[in-house]
Design an enzyme around this catalytic site. Structure first.
Site, PDB file in Angstrom:
ATOM      1  N   SER A   1      75.620  39.329  -6.843  1.00 27.86           N
ATOM      2  CA  SER A   1      76.790  39.480  -7.728  1.00 27.86           C
ATOM      3  C   SER A   1      78.066  39.505  -6.891  1.00 27.86           C
ATOM      4  CB  SER A   1      76.690  40.771  -8.575  1.00 27.86           C
ATOM      5  OG  SER A   1      76.713  41.920  -7.759  1.00 27.86           O
TER       6      SER A   1
ATOM      7  N   ARG B   1      69.253  43.589  -3.066  1.00 31.84           N
ATOM      8  CA  ARG B   1      68.277  44.676  -3.231  1.00 31.84           C
ATOM      9  C   ARG B   1      67.416  44.529  -4.487  1.00 31.84           C
ATOM     10  NH1 ARG B   1      69.206  49.979  -5.570  1.00 31.84           N
ATOM     11  NH2 ARG B   1      71.208  49.078  -6.119  1.00 31.84           N
TER      12      ARG B   1
ATOM     13  N   TYR C   1      82.721  55.546   3.503  1.00 29.02           N
ATOM     14  CA  TYR C   1      82.854  54.101   3.283  1.00 29.02           C
ATOM     15  C   TYR C   1      83.922  53.542   4.231  1.00 29.02           C
ATOM     16  CZ  TYR C   1      83.759  49.776   0.608  1.00 29.02           C
ATOM     17  OH  TYR C   1      83.928  48.465   0.222  1.00 29.02           O
TER      18      TYR C   1
ATOM     19  N   LYS D   1      83.516  50.750   7.206  1.00 36.09           N
ATOM     20  CA  LYS D   1      84.248  49.475   7.138  1.00 36.09           C
ATOM     21  C   LYS D   1      85.182  49.309   8.345  1.00 36.09           C
ATOM     22  CE  LYS D   1      82.409  47.832   3.335  1.00 36.09           C
ATOM     23  NZ  LYS D   1      81.558  46.643   3.360  1.00 36.09           N
TER      24      LYS D   1
HETATM   25  N1  LIG Z   1      84.911  44.948  -4.973  1.00 34.57           N
HETATM   26  C1  LIG Z   1      85.824  45.383  -4.129  1.00 34.57           C
HETATM   27  O1  LIG Z   1      86.922  45.829  -4.531  1.00 34.57           O
HETATM   28  C2  LIG Z   1      85.590  45.340  -2.648  1.00 34.57           C
HETATM   29  C3  LIG Z   1      86.693  45.507  -1.817  1.00 34.57           C
HETATM   30  C4  LIG Z   1      86.504  45.482  -0.445  1.00 34.57           C
HETATM   31  C5  LIG Z   1      85.244  45.244   0.076  1.00 34.57           C
HETATM   32  N2  LIG Z   1      84.184  45.083  -0.755  1.00 34.57           N
HETATM   33  C6  LIG Z   1      82.876  44.831  -0.132  1.00 34.57           C
HETATM   34  O2  LIG Z   1      82.400  43.604  -0.624  1.00 34.57           O
HETATM   35  C7  LIG Z   1      80.966  43.567  -0.490  1.00 34.57           C
HETATM   36  C8  LIG Z   1      80.378  43.055  -1.780  1.00 34.57           C
HETATM   37  O3  LIG Z   1      80.672  43.961  -2.826  1.00 34.57           O
HETATM   38  P1  LIG Z   1      81.043  43.494  -4.295  1.00 34.57           P
HETATM   39  O4  LIG Z   1      82.370  44.028  -4.592  1.00 34.57           O
HETATM   40  O5  LIG Z   1      80.775  42.051  -4.463  1.00 34.57           O
HETATM   41  O6  LIG Z   1      80.015  44.405  -5.145  1.00 34.57           O
HETATM   42  P2  LIG Z   1      78.665  44.076  -5.892  1.00 34.57           P
HETATM   43  O7  LIG Z   1      78.863  43.004  -6.896  1.00 34.57           O
HETATM   44  O8  LIG Z   1      78.160  45.397  -6.334  1.00 34.57           O
HETATM   45  O9  LIG Z   1      77.715  43.476  -4.749  1.00 34.57           O
HETATM   46  C9  LIG Z   1      77.081  44.261  -3.789  1.00 34.57           C
HETATM   47  C10 LIG Z   1      75.884  43.458  -3.300  1.00 34.57           C
HETATM   48  O10 LIG Z   1      75.258  44.161  -2.215  1.00 34.57           O
HETATM   49  C11 LIG Z   1      73.874  44.326  -2.537  1.00 34.57           C
HETATM   50  N3  LIG Z   1      73.318  45.535  -1.929  1.00 34.57           N
HETATM   51  C12 LIG Z   1      73.757  46.797  -2.072  1.00 34.57           C
HETATM   52  N4  LIG Z   1      72.931  47.633  -1.419  1.00 34.57           N
HETATM   53  C13 LIG Z   1      71.969  46.866  -0.855  1.00 34.57           C
HETATM   54  C14 LIG Z   1      70.812  47.134  -0.067  1.00 34.57           C
HETATM   55  N5  LIG Z   1      70.452  48.368   0.289  1.00 34.57           N
HETATM   56  N6  LIG Z   1      70.051  46.089   0.327  1.00 34.57           N
HETATM   57  C15 LIG Z   1      70.365  44.846  -0.033  1.00 34.57           C
HETATM   58  N7  LIG Z   1      71.426  44.521  -0.779  1.00 34.57           N
HETATM   59  C16 LIG Z   1      72.217  45.540  -1.186  1.00 34.57           C
HETATM   60  C17 LIG Z   1      73.847  44.400  -4.044  1.00 34.57           C
HETATM   61  O11 LIG Z   1      72.557  44.201  -4.561  1.00 34.57           O
HETATM   62  P3  LIG Z   1      72.080  45.232  -5.732  1.00 34.57           P
HETATM   63  O12 LIG Z   1      73.119  45.120  -6.823  1.00 34.57           O
HETATM   64  O13 LIG Z   1      70.731  44.783  -6.109  1.00 34.57           O
HETATM   65  O14 LIG Z   1      72.116  46.594  -5.084  1.00 34.57           O
HETATM   66  C18 LIG Z   1      74.824  43.295  -4.392  1.00 34.57           C
HETATM   67  O15 LIG Z   1      74.220  42.036  -4.261  1.00 34.57           O
HETATM   68  C19 LIG Z   1      80.556  44.988  -0.117  1.00 34.57           C
HETATM   69  O16 LIG Z   1      80.309  45.050   1.278  1.00 34.57           O
HETATM   70  C20 LIG Z   1      81.788  45.814  -0.466  1.00 34.57           C
HETATM   71  O17 LIG Z   1      81.868  46.975   0.315  1.00 34.57           O
HETATM   72  C21 LIG Z   1      84.334  45.124  -2.111  1.00 34.57           C
END
Ligand SMILES: NC(=O)c1ccc[n+]([C@@H]2O[C@H](COP(=O)([O-])OP(=O)(O)OC[C@H]3O[C@@H](n4cnc5c(N)ncnc54)[C@H](OP(=O)(O)O)[C@@H]3O)[C@@H](O)[C@H]2O)c1
Length: 242
Positions: A15, A37, A158, A162
């Site tokens: 996602s 995951r 977090y 990061k």
């Molecule tokens: N959204 C924001 O505002 C934002 C801003 C800065 C940085 N980020 C970073 O961007 C990255 C992606 O996040 P996103 O915003 O796209 O959120 P997201 O849609 O929740 O995606 C997170 C992804 O990481 C996977 N994941 C989490 N824990 C895991 C584990 N133990 N093993 C394998 N996969 C795991 C999730 O799979 P499951 O759903 O199955 O757990 C999902 O595919 C993250 O590193 C986050 O910290 C996000």
């Protein structure tokens, strides 16, 4: 083994940002190994990408665990035999004030956000070197956060992980840059993904950065010459303080 011109691993690709980057890489002709995951969620994402005509394999893996990381890397190598782009994107953020931090959640964030990236580099190193030797550049993209540039209250663990991703990326550029392995840390503010659902009452989704914006930045990284390294990219919303 499938004969492919270019191949990539994208973690956390079920996602949000990871899915958008995987889609972009697939459109650019990369064969993909996607990992995340929860199996059912990952399956749905994989089916969607396949329906768009992209070449991929998907592996449900809990990336806080070393053996699960090795499983993903081995499966990628067996199927595609090469690795041009590695996207270390899986991540998790759990808010708590310092007095309330649970050790289990502390470990989980360190393991997934930081430790897994170190292990992915180590396990992929020889394959990345081979790619870099072939066409002068291999790319590793590490998803950090704007919280990796400025510490955030309540999201302190977090933020620390990061910041670690930014430091690790800098170190890898120094250590591996001369061999053609380039690393970039992505540092976004709020992106409209499931991870930011908790804040959408206060910051509407349509005022957040799009996952596709982040994917476009990776498309740019694919196109820069081997002579150019981009160590990090920050993404903020209009008017937001840096
Ligand atoms: N959204 C924001 O505002 C934002 C801003 C800065 C940085 N980020 C970073 O961007 C990255 C992606 O996040 P996103 O915003 O796209 O959120 P997201 O849609 O929740 O995606 C997170 C992804 O990481 C996977 N994941 C989490 N824990 C895991 C584990 N133990 N093993 C394998 N996969 C795991 C999730 O799979 P499951 O759903 O199955 O757990 C999902 O595919 C993250 O590193 C986050 O910290 C996000």
């Amino acid at each position: 083994m499938a004969s492919v011109q270019r191949a990539a691993i994208v973690t956390g690709a079920s996602s949000g940002i990871g899915l958008a980057i995987a889609r972009m890489l697939g459109q650019e002709g990369y064969a993909l190994t996607i990992a995340a995951r929860r199996p059912e969620k990952l399956d749905d994402a994989a089916k969607g990408l396949e329906a768009e005509g992209l070449e991929l394999q998907s592996l449900a893996a809990s990336l806080g665990e070393e053996e699960e990381i090795k499983k993903v890397v081995d499966a990628h190598r067996e199927r595609y035999g090469r690795l041009d782009v590695l996207v270390n994107n899986a991540g998790v953020g759990i808010g708590a004030t310092v007095g309330e931090i649970l050790t289990k959640r502390l470990d989980m964030q360190i393991d997934i956000n930081l430790r897994s990236i170190v292990i992915f580099y180590r396990e992929c190193l020889e394959t990345l070197k081979a790619t870099a030797a072939e066409h002068k550049s291999a790319l590793v993209v590490n998803t950090s956060s704007i919280s990796g540039k400025h510490g955030e209250a309540w999201l302190s663990v977090y933020s620390a992980t990061k910041h670690g991703v930014v430091g690790w990326t800098e170190a890898m550029n120094k250590e591996l840059g001369a061999e053609g392995i380039k690393s970039t840390a992505l540092c976004p503010a709020f992106v409209d993904t499931p991870m930011t659902d908790f804040v959408k009452e206060h910051v509407p989704a349509n005022e957040m950065i799009r996952a596709e914006d982040i994917a476009e930045s990776v498309r740019f990284l694919l196109r820069v010459s081997p002579a150019c390294v981009v160590p990090e990219i920050m993404f903020v919303r209009p008017g937001e303080a840096l």
